[in-house]
Design a protein around this motif. Structure first.
Motif, mmCIF file in Angstrom:
data_model
loop_
_atom_site.group_PDB
_atom_site.id
_atom_site.type_symbol
_atom_site.label_atom_id
_atom_site.label_comp_id
_atom_site.label_asym_id
_atom_site.label_seq_id
_atom_site.Cartn_x
_atom_site.Cartn_y
_atom_site.Cartn_z
ATOM 1 N N GLN A 125 0.828 -1.205 0.000
ATOM 2 C CA GLN A 125 0.000 0.000 0.000
ATOM 3 C C GLN A 125 0.865 1.259 0.000
ATOM 4 O OE1 GLN A 125 -2.743 -0.151 3.278
ATOM 5 N NE2 GLN A 125 -3.787 -1.983 2.539
ATOM 6 N N SER A 126 1.903 1.246 0.829
ATOM 7 C CA SER A 126 2.793 2.390 0.920
ATOM 8 C C SER A 126 3.626 2.537 -0.353
ATOM 9 C CB SER A 126 3.702 2.238 2.137
ATOM 10 O OG SER A 126 4.556 3.345 2.277
ATOM 11 N N ALA A 127 4.156 1.430 -0.841
ATOM 12 C CA ALA A 127 4.977 1.465 -2.051
ATOM 13 C C ALA A 127 4.194 1.991 -3.241
ATOM 14 C CB ALA A 127 5.509 0.062 -2.352
ATOM 15 N N ASP A 128 2.925 1.625 -3.323
ATOM 16 C CA ASP A 128 2.089 2.088 -4.431
ATOM 17 C C ASP A 128 1.897 3.600 -4.428
ATOM 18 O OD1 ASP A 128 1.815 -0.474 -5.387
ATOM 19 O OD2 ASP A 128 -0.210 -0.793 -4.603
ATOM 20 N N GLN A 129 2.125 4.230 -3.278
ATOM 21 C CA GLN A 129 2.039 5.687 -3.201
ATOM 22 C C GLN A 129 3.377 6.365 -3.492
ATOM 23 O OE1 GLN A 129 -0.641 7.617 -0.359
ATOM 24 N NE2 GLN A 129 -0.726 5.669 0.728
ATOM 25 N N GLY A 130 4.412 5.562 -3.685
ATOM 26 C CA GLY A 130 5.699 6.119 -4.070
ATOM 27 C C GLY A 130 6.708 6.252 -2.955
ATOM 28 N N LEU A 131 6.443 5.705 -1.763
ATOM 29 C CA LEU A 131 7.403 5.820 -0.663
ATOM 30 C C LEU A 131 8.566 4.863 -0.925
ATOM 31 C CD1 LEU A 131 7.829 7.356 1.988
ATOM 32 C CD2 LEU A 131 6.831 5.416 3.181
ATOM 33 N N ALA A 132 9.752 5.427 -1.126
ATOM 34 C CA ALA A 132 10.895 4.653 -1.610
ATOM 35 C C ALA A 132 11.280 3.532 -0.652
ATOM 36 C CB ALA A 132 12.083 5.581 -1.853
ATOM 37 N N ILE A 133 11.300 3.807 0.644
ATOM 38 C CA ILE A 133 11.740 2.766 1.575
ATOM 39 C C ILE A 133 10.729 1.625 1.652
ATOM 40 C CG2 ILE A 133 10.738 3.776 3.678
ATOM 41 C CD1 ILE A 133 13.436 2.919 5.038
ATOM 42 N N ALA A 134 9.453 1.918 1.414
ATOM 43 C CA ALA A 134 8.456 0.849 1.356
ATOM 44 C C ALA A 134 8.676 -0.002 0.108
ATOM 45 C CB ALA A 134 7.049 1.438 1.351
ATOM 46 N N GLN A 135 9.040 0.637 -0.996
ATOM 47 C CA GLN A 135 9.348 -0.111 -2.211
ATOM 48 C C GLN A 135 10.544 -1.031 -1.983
ATOM 49 O OE1 GLN A 135 9.857 3.270 -4.755
ATOM 50 N NE2 GLN A 135 7.677 3.431 -5.262
ATOM 51 N N ASN A 136 11.564 -0.520 -1.271
ATOM 52 C CA ASN A 136 12.728 -1.347 -0.955
ATOM 53 C C ASN A 136 12.347 -2.527 -0.064
ATOM 54 O OD1 ASN A 136 14.345 0.341 -2.419
ATOM 55 N ND2 ASN A 136 15.281 1.352 -0.662
ATOM 56 N N SER A 137 11.502 -2.257 0.944
ATOM 57 C CA SER A 137 11.093 -3.316 1.863
ATOM 58 C C SER A 137 10.262 -4.366 1.148
ATOM 59 C CB SER A 137 10.297 -2.718 3.031
ATOM 60 O OG SER A 137 11.118 -1.877 3.815
ATOM 61 N N LEU A 138 9.391 -3.941 0.243
ATOM 62 C CA LEU A 138 8.589 -4.889 -0.524
ATOM 63 C C LEU A 138 9.493 -5.729 -1.425
ATOM 64 C CD1 LEU A 138 5.760 -5.913 -1.245
ATOM 65 C CD2 LEU A 138 5.611 -4.078 -2.949
ATOM 66 N N GLY A 139 10.479 -5.085 -2.042
ATOM 67 C CA GLY A 139 11.425 -5.825 -2.878
ATOM 68 C C GLY A 139 12.204 -6.853 -2.074
ATOM 69 N N ARG A 140 12.594 -6.486 -0.850
ATOM 70 C CA ARG A 140 13.307 -7.416 0.013
ATOM 71 C C ARG A 140 12.446 -8.631 0.347
ATOM 72 N NH1 ARG A 140 12.656 -7.202 5.074
ATOM 73 N NH2 ARG A 140 12.237 -4.956 5.122
ATOM 74 N N CYS A 141 11.138 -8.382 0.596
ATOM 75 C CA CYS A 141 10.225 -9.497 0.895
ATOM 76 C C CYS A 141 10.140 -10.460 -0.284
ATOM 77 C CB CYS A 141 8.839 -8.960 1.248
ATOM 78 S SG CYS A 141 8.762 -8.112 2.842
ATOM 79 N N TYR A 142 10.087 -9.911 -1.504
ATOM 80 C CA TYR A 142 10.059 -10.778 -2.682
ATOM 81 C C TYR A 142 11.377 -11.535 -2.830
ATOM 82 C CZ TYR A 142 5.572 -9.491 -4.761
ATOM 83 O OH TYR A 142 4.227 -9.357 -5.027
ATOM 84 N N ALA A 143 12.487 -10.861 -2.567
ATOM 85 C CA ALA A 143 13.786 -11.512 -2.723
ATOM 86 C C ALA A 143 13.959 -12.671 -1.756
ATOM 87 C CB ALA A 143 14.899 -10.476 -2.525
ATOM 88 N N ARG A 144 13.379 -12.534 -0.551
ATOM 89 C CA ARG A 144 13.557 -13.561 0.477
ATOM 90 C C ARG A 144 12.364 -14.514 0.587
ATOM 91 N NH1 ARG A 144 15.959 -9.706 5.374
ATOM 92 N NH2 ARG A 144 17.874 -9.082 4.282
ATOM 93 N N GLY A 145 11.283 -14.179 -0.108
ATOM 94 C CA GLY A 145 10.083 -15.003 -0.008
ATOM 95 C C GLY A 145 9.373 -14.862 1.330
ATOM 96 N N ASN A 146 9.426 -13.670 1.906
ATOM 97 C CA ASN A 146 8.756 -13.402 3.177
ATOM 98 C C ASN A 146 7.356 -12.833 2.920
ATOM 99 O OD1 ASN A 146 11.047 -14.172 4.549
ATOM 100 N ND2 ASN A 146 11.795 -12.081 4.836
ATOM 101 N N GLY A 147 6.344 -13.636 3.144
ATOM 102 C CA GLY A 147 4.965 -13.157 2.984
ATOM 103 C C GLY A 147 4.462 -13.202 1.570
ATOM 104 N N VAL A 148 5.350 -13.484 0.625
ATOM 105 C CA VAL A 148 4.997 -13.607 -0.812
ATOM 106 C C VAL A 148 5.887 -14.691 -1.404
ATOM 107 C CG1 VAL A 148 4.204 -11.237 -1.219
ATOM 108 C CG2 VAL A 148 6.646 -11.765 -1.355
ATOM 109 N N PRO A 149 5.479 -15.268 -2.544
ATOM 110 C CA PRO A 149 6.366 -16.226 -3.197
ATOM 111 C C PRO A 149 7.692 -15.538 -3.582
ATOM 112 C CG PRO A 149 4.152 -16.357 -4.109
ATOM 113 C CD PRO A 149 4.185 -15.137 -3.230
ATOM 114 N N ARG A 150 8.770 -16.253 -3.413
ATOM 115 C CA ARG A 150 10.079 -15.683 -3.767
ATOM 116 C C ARG A 150 10.118 -15.397 -5.258
ATOM 117 N NH1 ARG A 150 15.893 -18.250 -1.876
ATOM 118 N NH2 ARG A 150 17.213 -16.579 -2.703
ATOM 119 N N ASP A 151 10.528 -14.159 -5.586
ATOM 120 C CA ASP A 151 10.511 -13.741 -7.000
ATOM 121 C C ASP A 151 11.579 -12.651 -7.192
ATOM 122 O OD1 ASP A 151 9.992 -12.981 -9.579
ATOM 123 O OD2 ASP A 151 7.855 -12.574 -9.266
#
Length: 232
Positions: free
Chosen positions: A206-232
């Motif tokens: 939700q935060s990343a979709d509004q353009g908050l850079a650190i939220a985008q980084n955190s979401l990317g980290r979750c995808y990289a590690r497969g935390n809460g989402v499939p690893r991608d």
């Protein structure tokens, strides 16, 4: 955990950056700067907000000088900004005090930030907490997230991570990007709420979709590690 927007990073230049409203009067430019800073109808872009605040200041807005001064105390994009003249900061504070006396919740937050950091007034975290609470009690998402930051770190109020998470949620439900990011962090770490990686991702997104850079980084980290989402 950093406090009061220090977790924000300047967004890179974007073709979606907002352009000043027409006619370019000081009030409209300052209002657009605030919208760009907080992501109200336009993507969050700290550097563009800084440019707009300086444009408004040059057009004669004393409130713009006040925003430049208060944001320079904690927001990375503003930390190397030209120092705002003391007399113009005092004029901005006078405007915000008048607005706050008339129940303006945003003005209460601006004054609270100045009290917290000692911008134009003596540093007083207790007074800052009082002003943030007044704003939060009016239902202001900005007041809620600032009061949450204070509870999280025990600034002017007793440290209470559960209360911080509750306030982050109230603000996040109103669409405040910083609150959404911080609530996501709470869920990722299990701070003030049960640990839940899926909920963390939901609020980061939700935060990343509004353009908050650190939220985008955190979401990317979750995808990289497969935390809460499939690893991608």
């Amino acid at each position: 955990r950093t406090t009061l927007h220090e977790n924000r990073m300047p967004a890179p230049p974007s073709a979606d950056s907002a352009e000043p409203a027409s006619p370019l009067d000081a009030a409209a430019t300052c209002a657009l700067a605030l919208r760009t800073l907080y992501g109200h109808g336009v993507p969050i872009h700290d550097l563009e907000a800084k440019r707009l605040f300086f444009a408004a200041a040059e057009q004669g807005s004393v409130e713009a000088w006040g925003h430049i001064a208060r944001l320079a105390a904690f927001l990375p994009a503003f930390k190397r900004a030209d120092e705002a003249p003391d007399h113009l900061v005092e004029a901005a504070l006078a405007v915000w005090r008048m607005k706050a006396e008339n129940g303006d919740a945003d003005a209460e937050v601006y004054l609270g930030v100045c009290s917290l950091h000692g911008t134009g007034v003596p540093k007083d975290p207790v007074e800052a907490g009082r002003l943030f609470r007044q704003s939060a009690d009016r239902g202001s998402s900005m007041g809620q997230v600032h009061l949450a930051w204070c509870y999280f770190d025990g600034l002017g109020v007793p440290r209470d991570r559960d209360e911080a998470a509750r306030l982050y949620r109230l603000s996040a439900e109103q669409g405040h990007a910083d609150a959404q990011f911080n609530l996501g962090r709470c869920y990722e770490e299990g701070t003030g709420v049960p640990q839940d990686s899926v909920e963390a991702v939901r609020f980061y997104r939700q935060s990343a979709d509004q353009g908050l850079a650190i939220a985008q980084n955190s979401l990317g980290r979750c995808y990289a590690r497969g935390n809460g989402v499939p690893r991608d």
